[in-house]
Design an enzyme around this catalytic site. Structure first.
Site, PDB file in Angstrom:
ATOM      1  N   ASP A 102       0.726  -1.145  -0.105  1.00 27.48           N
ATOM      2  CA  ASP A 102      -0.027   0.180   0.013  1.00 27.48           C
ATOM      3  C   ASP A 102       0.871   1.431  -0.138  1.00 27.48           C
ATOM      4  OD1 ASP A 102       0.792  -0.794   2.799  1.00 27.48           O
ATOM      5  OD2 ASP A 102      -0.611   0.809   3.183  1.00 27.48           O
ATOM      6  N   GLU A 166       0.145  -1.060   5.525  1.00 30.70           N
ATOM      7  CA  GLU A 166       1.256  -0.607   6.506  1.00 30.70           C
ATOM      8  C   GLU A 166       1.149   0.943   6.918  1.00 30.70           C
ATOM      9  OE1 GLU A 166       4.797   1.663   7.467  1.00 30.70           O
ATOM     10  OE2 GLU A 166       3.728   1.778   5.404  1.00 30.70           O
TER      11      GLU A 166
END
Length: 177
Positions: A102, A166
């Site tokens: 991400d 994350e």
């Protein structure tokens, strides 16, 4: 250089069997470009698309389906986990490499280029994730493929987890599965 990137470079440097050839350079570039051009932001993106793309690359390189999995809590927060099988002769525990897919939100108006187009300009790469951390994702996936092609067998398994969320607190990534 962040700690993960340093660890990845140490691992790759210590395990690499031969100098980097042009085919591997191209593969790394193509994987990097593919990852940059997949929107993995929390608002509208999908780490599952990126996880599926990396899983396909590993499966196409000859990894067994049992060794490559995409899983996650919903259809947009997929994580890819792959195991590179070692000899096991040393009785050592596997090495786990965790990286995230991400990226932080990217508003087009804040960028001089499209954040989800891979741009090479004046010796630099542009695109959301070029520094954090799709570069490292591409390095490790390329290395797994290279090891497979070369028939390299480490003395232990190496596990790669490319995770979601994350940037948002890991609820859907390594701690959410």
């Amino acid at each position: 250089m962040n700690k993960l990137r340093f660890a990845v470079f140490l691992l790759i440097g210590s395990l690499a069997a031969a100098p980097l050839d042009e085919a591997t350079r191209k593969l790394a570039h193509d994987i990097f470009q593919q990852l940059i051009e997949i929107n993995t932001t929390d608002s509208v993106g999908s780490t599952t698309v990126a996880a599926d793309a990396m899983a396909k690359r590993l499966l196409d390189a000859g990894f067994a389906a049992d060794d490559v999995k995409v899983l996650g809590p919903n259809n947009r927060k997929g994580n890819m986990v792959a195991r590179y099988r070692g000899t096991g002769t040393a009785g050592l525990k596997p090495i786990l490499i965790i990286a995230h897919l991400d990226v932080v939100e990217a508003r087009r108006e804040d960028w001089t280029t499209d954040p989800f187009k891979f741009v090479e300009k004046d010796g630099y790469f542009y695109g959301r994730g070029t520094q954090d951390m799709k570069d490292s994702d591409a390095i490790v996936v390329t290395t797994f493929i290279r090891f497979k092609r070369e028939g390299y067998r480490p003395d232990r398994d190496i596990i790669l987890a490319l995770t979601a969320d994350e940037e948002g607190g890991s609820r859907m990534g390594s701690t959410g599965c």
